[in-house]
Design a protein around this motif. Structure first.
Motif, PDB file in Angstrom:
ATOM      1  N   UNK A  21       0.829  -1.217   0.000  1.00 54.90           N
ATOM      2  CA  UNK A  21       0.000   0.000   0.000  1.00 54.90           C
ATOM      3  C   UNK A  21       0.862   1.267   0.000  1.00 54.90           C
ATOM      4  N   UNK A  22       1.996   1.221   0.726  1.00 54.96           N
ATOM      5  CA  UNK A  22       2.891   2.391   0.706  1.00 54.96           C
ATOM      6  C   UNK A  22       3.443   2.589  -0.715  1.00 54.96           C
ATOM      7  N   UNK A  23       3.783   1.497  -1.404  1.00 55.58           N
ATOM      8  CA  UNK A  23       4.291   1.619  -2.788  1.00 55.58           C
ATOM      9  C   UNK A  23       3.224   2.247  -3.679  1.00 55.58           C
ATOM     10  N   UNK A  24       2.000   1.769  -3.525  1.00 58.75           N
ATOM     11  CA  UNK A  24       0.891   2.259  -4.344  1.00 58.75           C
ATOM     12  C   UNK A  24       0.683   3.767  -4.122  1.00 58.75           C
ATOM     13  N   UNK A  25       0.597   4.156  -2.846  1.00 59.16           N
ATOM     14  CA  UNK A  25       0.346   5.566  -2.523  1.00 59.16           C
ATOM     15  C   UNK A  25       1.518   6.446  -2.982  1.00 59.16           C
ATOM     16  N   UNK A  26       2.738   5.951  -2.757  1.00 58.53           N
ATOM     17  CA  UNK A  26       3.926   6.743  -3.113  1.00 58.53           C
ATOM     18  C   UNK A  26       4.018   6.917  -4.623  1.00 58.53           C
ATOM     19  N   UNK A  27       3.736   5.832  -5.353  1.00 60.24           N
ATOM     20  CA  UNK A  27       3.844   5.921  -6.815  1.00 60.24           C
ATOM     21  C   UNK A  27       2.831   6.918  -7.384  1.00 60.24           C
ATOM     22  N   UNK A  28       1.601   6.852  -6.902  1.00 61.62           N
ATOM     23  CA  UNK A  28       0.607   7.795  -7.412  1.00 61.62           C
ATOM     24  C   UNK A  28       1.023   9.238  -7.113  1.00 61.62           C
ATOM     25  N   UNK A  29       1.601   9.417  -5.926  1.00 60.01           N
ATOM     26  CA  UNK A  29       2.039  10.764  -5.539  1.00 60.01           C
ATOM     27  C   UNK A  29       3.208  11.224  -6.427  1.00 60.01           C
ATOM     28  N   UNK A  30       4.152  10.315  -6.685  1.00 56.56           N
ATOM     29  CA  UNK A  30       5.394  10.726  -7.368  1.00 56.56           C
ATOM     30  C   UNK A  30       5.262  10.771  -8.888  1.00 56.56           C
ATOM     31  N   UNK A  31       4.483   9.838  -9.451  1.00 56.01           N
ATOM     32  CA  UNK A  31       4.455   9.780 -10.922  1.00 56.01           C
ATOM     33  C   UNK A  31       3.094  10.114 -11.514  1.00 56.01           C
ATOM     34  N   UNK A  32       2.120  10.394 -10.670  1.00 52.57           N
ATOM     35  CA  UNK A  32       0.784  10.723 -11.186  1.00 52.57           C
ATOM     36  C   UNK A  32       0.262   9.595 -12.062  1.00 52.57           C
ATOM     37  N   UNK A  33      -0.219   9.953 -13.258  1.00 51.49           N
ATOM     38  CA  UNK A  33      -0.808   8.937 -14.128  1.00 51.49           C
ATOM     39  C   UNK A  33       0.123   8.544 -15.273  1.00 51.49           C
ATOM     40  N   UNK A  34       1.438   8.722 -15.045  1.00 49.41           N
ATOM     41  CA  UNK A  34       2.378   8.267 -16.082  1.00 49.41           C
ATOM     42  C   UNK A  34       2.455   6.759 -16.135  1.00 49.41           C
ATOM     43  N   UNK A  35       1.957   6.082 -15.088  1.00 45.75           N
ATOM     44  CA  UNK A  35       1.964   4.615 -15.090  1.00 45.75           C
ATOM     45  C   UNK A  35       0.545   4.097 -14.870  1.00 45.75           C
ATOM     46  N   UNK A  36       0.332   2.848 -15.325  1.00 40.37           N
ATOM     47  CA  UNK A  36      -0.894   2.146 -14.942  1.00 40.37           C
ATOM     48  C   UNK A  36      -0.529   1.286 -13.742  1.00 40.37           C
ATOM     49  N   UNK A  37      -1.345   1.335 -12.719  1.00 41.36           N
ATOM     50  CA  UNK A  37      -1.022   0.593 -11.496  1.00 41.36           C
ATOM     51  C   UNK A  37      -1.984  -0.568 -11.318  1.00 41.36           C
ATOM     52  N   UNK A  38      -1.434  -1.650 -10.796  1.00 41.54           N
ATOM     53  CA  UNK A  38      -2.266  -2.822 -10.558  1.00 41.54           C
ATOM     54  C   UNK A  38      -1.826  -3.466  -9.238  1.00 41.54           C
ATOM     55  N   UNK A  39      -2.799  -3.862  -8.427  1.00 38.50           N
ATOM     56  CA  UNK A  39      -2.503  -4.461  -7.116  1.00 38.50           C
ATOM     57  C   UNK A  39      -3.046  -5.888  -7.116  1.00 38.50           C
ATOM     58  N   UNK A  40      -2.152  -6.856  -6.876  1.00 43.24           N
ATOM     59  CA  UNK A  40      -2.593  -8.257  -6.837  1.00 43.24           C
ATOM     60  C   UNK A  40      -2.378  -8.798  -5.430  1.00 43.24           C
ATOM     61  N   UNK A  41      -3.449  -9.208  -4.789  1.00 44.82           N
ATOM     62  CA  UNK A  41      -3.324  -9.785  -3.442  1.00 44.82           C
ATOM     63  C   UNK A  41      -4.556 -10.623  -3.145  1.00 44.82           C
ATOM     64  N   UNK A  42      -4.379 -11.631  -2.294  1.00 45.78           N
ATOM     65  CA  UNK A  42      -5.555 -12.370  -1.851  1.00 45.78           C
ATOM     66  C   UNK A  42      -6.253 -11.556  -0.751  1.00 45.78           C
ATOM     67  N   UNK A  43      -7.472 -11.890  -0.429  1.00 46.41           N
ATOM     68  CA  UNK A  43      -8.140 -11.258   0.719  1.00 46.41           C
ATOM     69  C   UNK A  43      -8.703  -9.895   0.382  1.00 46.41           C
ATOM     70  N   UNK A  44      -9.494  -9.362   1.320  1.00 47.87           N
ATOM     71  CA  UNK A  44     -10.185  -8.090   1.093  1.00 47.87           C
ATOM     72  C   UNK A  44      -9.494  -6.916   1.772  1.00 47.87           C
ATOM     73  N   UNK A  45      -8.778  -7.207   2.875  1.00 49.81           N
ATOM     74  CA  UNK A  45      -8.271  -6.095   3.699  1.00 49.81           C
ATOM     75  C   UNK A  45      -6.802  -6.274   4.029  1.00 49.81           C
ATOM     76  N   UNK A  46      -6.162  -5.160   4.360  1.00 52.14           N
ATOM     77  CA  UNK A  46      -4.780  -5.193   4.834  1.00 52.14           C
ATOM     78  C   UNK A  46      -4.767  -5.847   6.224  1.00 52.14           C
ATOM     79  N   UNK A  47      -3.894  -6.839   6.418  1.00 46.82           N
ATOM     80  CA  UNK A  47      -3.783  -7.473   7.743  1.00 46.82           C
ATOM     81  C   UNK A  47      -3.035  -6.504   8.656  1.00 46.82           C
ATOM     82  N   UNK A  48      -3.655  -6.174   9.793  1.00 43.73           N
ATOM     83  CA  UNK A  48      -2.999  -5.217  10.693  1.00 43.73           C
ATOM     84  C   UNK A  48      -2.395  -5.950  11.887  1.00 43.73           C
TER      85      UNK A  48
END
Ligand SMILES: Cc1cc2nc3c(=O)[nH]c(=O)nc-3n(C[C@H](O)[C@H](O)[C@H](O)COP(=O)(O)OP(=O)(O)OC[C@H]3O[C@@H](n4cnc5c(N)ncnc54)[C@H](O)[C@@H]3O)c2cc1C
Length: 464
Positions: A21-48
């Motif tokens: 999630x930090x990678x996702x948030x940081x990338x959107x902040x740093x590169x805007x929409x210059x990239x297409x982002x995709x998140x692959x994970x099992x489950x619905x929520x971040x395990x805390x």
């Protein structure tokens, strides 16, 4: 003319935890929409996992963080599944549901696998173990468990949860009128040694105030009312709660060290393959901690942004430890960084600079101190939507860039290796030295290389 479409590389992030999630948030902040982002994970929520230590004591945790909602906030595609193999030549990964996914850049943030490190102990790995701890505390209240040990398997570990569990258990059991004696057994040179002397003193005070005994030693097994130590000693304990050992994801097609972790350079590039980076517990860096996972993720996002020309330079991973310790009362904030005068070669006398305070040392003051994730968790809003990134609040905080060559990540890995070797945990020490070697492109200072040879000889064949 004008209708020419700009190529937008596809960055696929594998994982749904802190680092992903930090990678996702940081990338959107740093590169805007210059990239297409995709998140692959099992489950619905971040395990805390960080917040789970409070649950056995009836204290509430933060609400679950939805992966789908987070992906939507970041305008990323969300795919459900587990990455099982990567074909690095063709830049295609396969998931457990039989899908094949192409990537231009892959970020592996799949975390680590917890395994029992102390045979016979109850291993606490997070939310799935809170009930077992609650049941054990009930046994203490009924007088069935008269002595309880909290055991840390290795000094090169994120030990904070063990102290949180012990301190909160002592308060809880006292309130319930139970007479259980509590002992913390640790191979660390002093409690929470990574945070420096002041933290050790603060924890000692906390333990003493709650009648918790502290024993230095390396616990290896619990049976028949005793916790066995590596040096042959024993500590009376009717029951034992331990932290786990961790193993890497060992994804088919990607390089891995002897324990399945991905060897990475200071920008998160996985050694020996192209277009694959990794961050968090899945990497070979010896301390597996959420704040460090986020710092690694930031280094990865910055490196990708620099490749795209979105930022001028990409700062490497430079570990700063931030820990928020739950005590059942006022929390303690701990912060430490290496006092690194001497670049890669470690000088005698180098020490960890630490601070401890009952007031927040960073803002927002969450348990997982991620530059972009902490404000997101505090408000469920990406930084770009109006929240400032995480910032330190103390004069010690080093906002200014450090001199080039000062490599704290390598120094920290070497420090951990020496500590493990000192406590006779040669396999763990060799693992930490491998992580240091990965960070330096395979080259270790002569002293460290000698230590690695000695550790490998003493450890024998390394367990996988
Ligand atoms: C009891 C406890 C307390 C802790 N307390 C703290 C604390 O106070 N502060 C702190 O900073 N850290 C703390 N930590 C450490 C922290 O939880 C971890 O360092 C952090 O969660 C690591 O983040 P990660 O994203 O690398 O891995 P994880 O958080 O483990 O996330 C991994 C993600 O990847 C997904 N995944 C797994 N395999 C695959 C696959 N093959 N393909 C795709 N996705 C996959 C998982 O489902 C998960 O979503 C604590 C740990 C424990 C066990």
């Amino acid at each position: 003319m004008g209708s020419e479409k700009r190529f937008r590389p596809r960055v696929v992030i594998a994982g749904g935890g802190v680092a992903a999630l930090e990678t996702l948030l940081a990338l959107r902040e740093l590169v805007g929409h210059r990239v297409r982002l995709e998140l692959i994970a099992p489950g619905d929520a971040m395990v805390n996992r960080p917040a789970s230590v409070a649950r056995p004591f009836g204290l509430g945790g933060p609400p679950p963080v939805s992966l789908t909602a987070t992906a939507r906030h970041c305008d990323a595609r969300r795919r459900r599944g587990r990455v099982v193999s990567v074909d690095v030549g063709h830049r295609v990964l396969a998931t457990d549901s039989g899908e094949f996914v192409r990537y231009d850049q892959l970020v592996v943030a799949t975390g680590a696998r917890a395994v029992d490190a102390i045979r016979g102990a109850l291993t606490f790995t997070g939310p799935s173990d809170t009930r077992a701890v609650s049941a054990l505390l009930d046994g203490c209240e009924r007088g069935e468990v008269r002595s309880l040990a909290f055991a840390l398997p290795t000094a090169a570990a994120w030990s904070l949860p063990l102290y949180e569990l012990a301190v909160m258990a002592a308060t809880d059991l006292r309130d319930r009128g139970a007479a259980t004696s509590i002992t913390v057994v640790t191979p660390e040179p002093s409690p929470l040694w990574l945070f420096g002397e002041a933290a050790g003193e603060a924890i000692n005070e906390l333990l003493m105030a709650r009648d918790i005994r502290l024993v230095r030693g390396r616990p290896i097994g619990h049976a028949r009312g005793a916790l066995r130590l590596a040096d042959g000693g024993e500590i009376a304990a009717d029951a034992c709660i331990a932290l786990p050992a961790l193993r890497g994801p060992a994804i088919t097609g990607l390089p891995a060290d002897t324990r399945g972790f991905l060897p990475v350079d200071p920008h998160g590039a996985v050694r020996g393959v192209l277009y694959v980076r990794a961050a968090g517990d899945a990497t070979s860096f010896p301390i597996k901690q959420g704040g460090l996972a986020c710092q690694q993720a930031d280094a990865v996002a910055a490196a990708i942004a620099a490749d795209l020309g979105a930022v001028e330079s990409a700062p490497p991973f430079r570990p700063v430890l931030r820990g928020l310790m739950l005590t059942g009362g006022a929390p303690l904030y701990l912060r430490a960084e290496l006092d690194s005068e001497g670049a890669v070669t470690r000088h005698e006398g180098q020490r960890l600079l630490g601070e401890v305070s009952t007031r927040a040392l960073w803002w927002p003051p969450g348990k997982v101190a991620g530059r972009y994730l902490a404000p997101y968790l505090a408000t469920a809003r990406p930084v770009a939507l109006g929240r400032a990134p995480l910032a330190d609040l103390t004069p010690n905080a080093s906002a200014a860039p450090r001199p080039a060559g000062a490599d704290e990540a390598v120094e920290l890995a070497l420090l951990l290796a020496e500590q493990d070797a000192l406590m006779g945990d040669h396999a763990q020490a060799a693992h930490a030295l491998d992580a240091a070697a990965a960070l330096t492109g395979g080259v270790l200072p002569a002293r460290a290389a000698r230590l690695r040879d000695e550790c490998l000889a003493a450890a024998g064949p390394l367990p996988t």
